[in-house]
Design an enzyme around this catalytic site. Sequence first.
Site, PDB file in Angstrom:
ATOM      1  CB  ALA A 119      -0.866  -0.023   1.251  1.00  0.00           C
ATOM      2  N   GLY A 127       0.492  -5.131   0.667  1.00  0.00           N
ATOM      3  CA  GLY A 127      -0.633  -5.064  -0.260  1.00  0.00           C
ATOM      4  C   GLY A 127      -0.293  -5.629  -1.629  1.00  0.00           C
ATOM      5  CD  GLU A 167      -2.737  -7.643   2.336  1.00  0.00           C
ATOM      6  OE1 GLU A 167      -2.430  -6.461   2.086  1.00  0.00           O
ATOM      7  OE2 GLU A 167      -3.368  -7.991   3.341  1.00  0.00           O
ATOM      8  CD  GLU A 178       1.204  -5.941   5.208  1.00  0.00           C
ATOM      9  OE1 GLU A 178       2.014  -6.860   5.472  1.00  0.00           O
ATOM     10  OE2 GLU A 178       0.491  -5.939   4.197  1.00  0.00           O
TER      11      GLU A 178
HETATM   12  N1  3HC Z   1       4.619   3.535   0.141  1.00  0.00           N
HETATM   13  C1  3HC Z   1       5.114   4.750  -0.119  1.00  0.00           C
HETATM   14  N2  3HC Z   1       6.407   4.997  -0.383  1.00  0.00           N
HETATM   15  C2  3HC Z   1       7.238   3.946  -0.390  1.00  0.00           C
HETATM   16  C3  3HC Z   1       6.803   2.647  -0.124  1.00  0.00           C
HETATM   17  C4  3HC Z   1       5.420   2.443   0.160  1.00  0.00           C
HETATM   18  N3  3HC Z   1       4.922   1.236   0.392  1.00  0.00           N
HETATM   19  N4  3HC Z   1       7.854   1.817  -0.187  1.00  0.00           N
HETATM   20  C5  3HC Z   1       8.923   2.569  -0.495  1.00  0.00           C
HETATM   21  N5  3HC Z   1       8.549   3.861  -0.616  1.00  0.00           N
HETATM   22  C6  3HC Z   1       9.407   4.991  -0.996  1.00  0.00           C
HETATM   23  C7  3HC Z   1      10.514   5.244   0.006  1.00  0.00           C
HETATM   24  O1  3HC Z   1      10.078   6.102   1.036  1.00  0.00           O
HETATM   25  C8  3HC Z   1      11.572   5.873  -0.854  1.00  0.00           C
HETATM   26  O2  3HC Z   1      11.230   7.221  -1.048  1.00  0.00           O
HETATM   27  P1  3HC Z   1      12.378   8.343  -1.229  1.00  0.00           P
HETATM   28  O3  3HC Z   1      13.177   7.915  -2.411  1.00  0.00           O
HETATM   29  O4  3HC Z   1      11.606   9.585  -1.403  1.00  0.00           O
HETATM   30  O5  3HC Z   1      13.180   8.310   0.046  1.00  0.00           O
HETATM   31  C9  3HC Z   1      11.405   5.152  -2.203  1.00  0.00           C
HETATM   32  O6  3HC Z   1      10.079   4.615  -2.180  1.00  0.00           O
HETATM   33  C10 3HC Z   1      12.379   4.028  -2.430  1.00  0.00           C
HETATM   34  O7  3HC Z   1      12.351   3.176  -1.293  1.00  0.00           O
HETATM   35  P2  3HC Z   1      13.684   2.544  -0.688  1.00  0.00           P
HETATM   36  O8  3HC Z   1      14.712   3.598  -0.549  1.00  0.00           O
HETATM   37  O9  3HC Z   1      13.289   1.805   0.526  1.00  0.00           O
HETATM   38  O10 3HC Z   1      14.086   1.563  -1.876  1.00  0.00           O
HETATM   39  P3  3HC Z   1      14.803   0.153  -1.822  1.00  0.00           P
HETATM   40  O11 3HC Z   1      15.001  -0.249  -3.233  1.00  0.00           O
HETATM   41  O12 3HC Z   1      15.960   0.180  -0.901  1.00  0.00           O
HETATM   42  O13 3HC Z   1      13.739  -0.847  -1.158  1.00  0.00           O
HETATM   43  C11 3HC Z   1      11.563  -1.834  -0.840  1.00  0.00           C
HETATM   44  C12 3HC Z   1      12.546  -1.154  -1.817  1.00  0.00           C
HETATM   45  C13 3HC Z   1      12.145  -3.185  -0.380  1.00  0.00           C
HETATM   46  C14 3HC Z   1      10.278  -2.035  -1.546  1.00  0.00           C
HETATM   47  C15 3HC Z   1      11.396  -0.925   0.416  1.00  0.00           C
HETATM   48  O14 3HC Z   1      11.080   0.371  -0.030  1.00  0.00           O
HETATM   49  C16 3HC Z   1      10.306  -1.352   1.342  1.00  0.00           C
HETATM   50  O15 3HC Z   1      10.519  -2.236   2.152  1.00  0.00           O
HETATM   51  N6  3HC Z   1       9.128  -0.688   1.257  1.00  0.00           N
HETATM   52  C17 3HC Z   1       8.054  -0.901   2.180  1.00  0.00           C
HETATM   53  C18 3HC Z   1       7.352  -2.217   1.941  1.00  0.00           C
HETATM   54  C19 3HC Z   1       6.198  -2.358   2.895  1.00  0.00           C
HETATM   55  O16 3HC Z   1       6.317  -2.147   4.088  1.00  0.00           O
HETATM   56  N7  3HC Z   1       5.037  -2.730   2.363  1.00  0.00           N
HETATM   57  C20 3HC Z   1       3.853  -2.852   3.150  1.00  0.00           C
HETATM   58  C21 3HC Z   1       3.138  -1.559   3.173  1.00  0.00           C
HETATM   59  S1  3HC Z   1       1.748  -1.560   4.241  1.00  0.00           S
HETATM   60  C22 3HC Z   1       0.570  -2.390   3.379  1.00  0.00           C
HETATM   61  O17 3HC Z   1       0.789  -2.844   2.291  1.00  0.00           O
HETATM   62  C23 3HC Z   1      -0.764  -2.477   4.052  1.00  0.00           C
HETATM   63  C24 3HC Z   1      -1.676  -3.433   3.340  1.00  0.00           C
HETATM   64  O18 3HC Z   1      -1.674  -4.658   4.016  1.00  0.00           O
HETATM   65  C25 3HC Z   1      -3.103  -2.893   3.331  1.00  0.00           C
END
Ligand code: 3HC
Length: 689
Positions: free
Chosen positions: A63, A102, A105, A125
Amino acid sequence: MSSSVNVANENGVAVVMIDNPPVNALSFHVREPLYEALAALRDDATAKAIVIACAGRTFVAGADITEFGKPVQQPELRAIVALLETIAKPTVAAIHGTALGGGLELALGCHFRVADQGAKLGLPEVKLGLLPGGGGTVRLPRLVGATKALGMIVSGTPISASEAKTAGLVDAVFDGDLLAEGIRFAREMAAAGGPFTPVRERNGRLAETEPAAFDRQAAELAKKARGLEAPLACIEAVRNAITLPFDEALAAERQLFLKLVSGDQSRAQRHLFFAEREAAKVPGKDPQRRKIARVGIIGAGTMGGGIAMAFANGGFPVILLETSEEALQRGLSMIEKNYAVSVSRGSLSEEARQQRLGLFKGSTDYADLADCDLVIEAVFEDMAVKKQVFGKLDAVARPGAILATNTSYLDVNEIAASTARPQDVLGMHFFSPANVMKLLEIVRAEQTAPDALATVAELARRIGKVAVVVGVCHGFVGNRMLSARGAENEFLLLEGATPSQVDKAFTDFGWPMGPFQMGDLAGLDIGWRNRKARGLTAVVADTLCEQGRFGQKTGSGWYRYESGSREPAADSDVEELIRAKAAALGIARREIAADEIIERTLYPLVNEGARILEEGVAARASDIDVVWVNGYGFPIGKGGPMFWAGLEGGARIVERLEHWHERTGRPIFEPASLLRRFAETGSWEGVDC
Ligand code: 3HC
Ligand code: NAI
């Protein structure tokens, strides 16, 4: 059709391509056209099958975290997944990079999942203080079984494509053109004919769950939650998947998600997610990076050895320099021993051990550092020794090499001035053990060149560190604030608390251990030596050291330790000593409440953070939070000291500091002007808490 979602028909297979850089997060501007595209394809007779894939470096990484805490815009992910499950023709998610949260999912809404062999799949998450809110907790157990799903959801750790294949999460793993393979796979499925069963209706793996084993695993995991709500909610949701009908379990997951997403812990953890990414960014114009291929380390002691391992683990060839062959061999054999322990624990393969050891070279000759691109000094904490080392380094290092010091306290400007190239000098303050601890304070000296700083900040990520750029001052951000946190420790004891009471107030707050346990672990002699060198005293701690009580290593310190045990036991001799010292100083002892312990230790911590911000030693309040969570164990559910100050209330902190300042006259309690401003505005210079 929108620029974020494109649909193409590849000879009867519809390809829905999501394109939302950098990580294809499911922002509203993706969800809306994605829903519309899928709704149209459901009834489109020219499409015999549907493939969902992503442009760029990864499948959907989850998400859009920036949307949490704001009003929800429909359609939500849940609606998209529900729509997918009404589609009769085969639907296939083609996963490359990472399918996270997400993103996974969404893929679970498809009949099939195919993955590139380098792909990773997970539900992280929990690391944001959440649980999967798009049906992950009810669908994943249906594919991989409840115990496997529970482990994945509570840890948040992604699994590889091959593990996902074994577990039943993906149907095929490909090496090569994933999209072409995905289309071929979808066409084959369509040709084989349905009916295709949505994941929600696949109950076989769930029925295999052994309730006692599940309960045992759940209890183990719950024990490790340490005050965090999200892991417990994850457990509850997976249990619901076993015990409740699908729709009821899904509705319960929704309720748990809504509760967590609006709570302080998730807010804190989301703050840290963005804070960590922000901290490594060097303000100003983005400069060129210098090339770093070879790394030199001077000093193969506790820190030098650990730093060398951190680089070797990141694949860098490392040359270790010592004063004598004997010291060098001591350092190298410690490194070998550490790797052997990892192999015996199963965390490192024999092949990887050999490959890493092959990256080390030892030397006692500075000339061998001539072709290093980065040299890190980790010799004794003594300015004269450091200056001598940097002088020699200056004579041999190639032009443009970055010269770094791992000093804990010394003035990096003064060290830089002992070379003819201060623009290439900076601090790289690792934490012990350096191959394990994630934090790296990168110390910017007055003349450090921006490209040297940016190079090291980027390099830090490559060796798995969380980097924070800080300025020069005694102890930088972390150790300077640690002194402020500990300044009242002995007063608390003399006035009536015991070491165990103080430590308990800390662990109840969420710290992994309290300051006295920490002191015993690190060794009380270190602080004692430092105090003596600086002409300082500590009434109780000095006496303990004079009695040879250095902590765990001598079997006693603030606590007693049974032989071989690390379990602290309260020691009546220590309590007697404290009482005697208090009496000698004429201090009347009284009950000290946990609240008072927190006020007198953690409010000065925040106050010192405010001073550090005021002085520009840290660029952002969130940088300080990153330091404290990654280097000192500040509880993640509270977001770091500066974020926590917002939860606690700036006005209350100022009021209590003033109270203690009036009572004791001690400067650590005098509220910083930035803290006063924070109390009025609720914001640390633009960083909204
Ligand atoms: N939403 C918004 N922004 C995000 C994001 C997300 N899910 N994931 C990454 N970003 C942004 C980062 O803040 C960063 O922004 P910036 O360049 O402005 O600083 C940019 O994307 C690049 O991210 P990284 O520097 O972390 O890039 P990497 O290549 O090192 O890593 C990744 C990529 C492994 C995908 C890592 O970004 C990550 O772990 N992201 C989060 C994944 C996550 O937690 N997903 C679950 C979200 S909650 C959810 O899905 C709820 C659902 O169940 C309803
Ligand atoms: P240590 O005493 O374990 O190791 C120092 C090593 O440097 C010894 O092996 C010594 O032989 C070698 N050495 C001394 N002078 C040298 C010279 N001129 N040339 C080459 N090698 C030389 O010390 P430790 O704990 O590793 O500390 C090193 C530095 O790291 C210090 O500046 C310390 O403040 C800093 N530091 C220490 C931390 C810790 O927890 N121990 C944490 C963060 C920083």
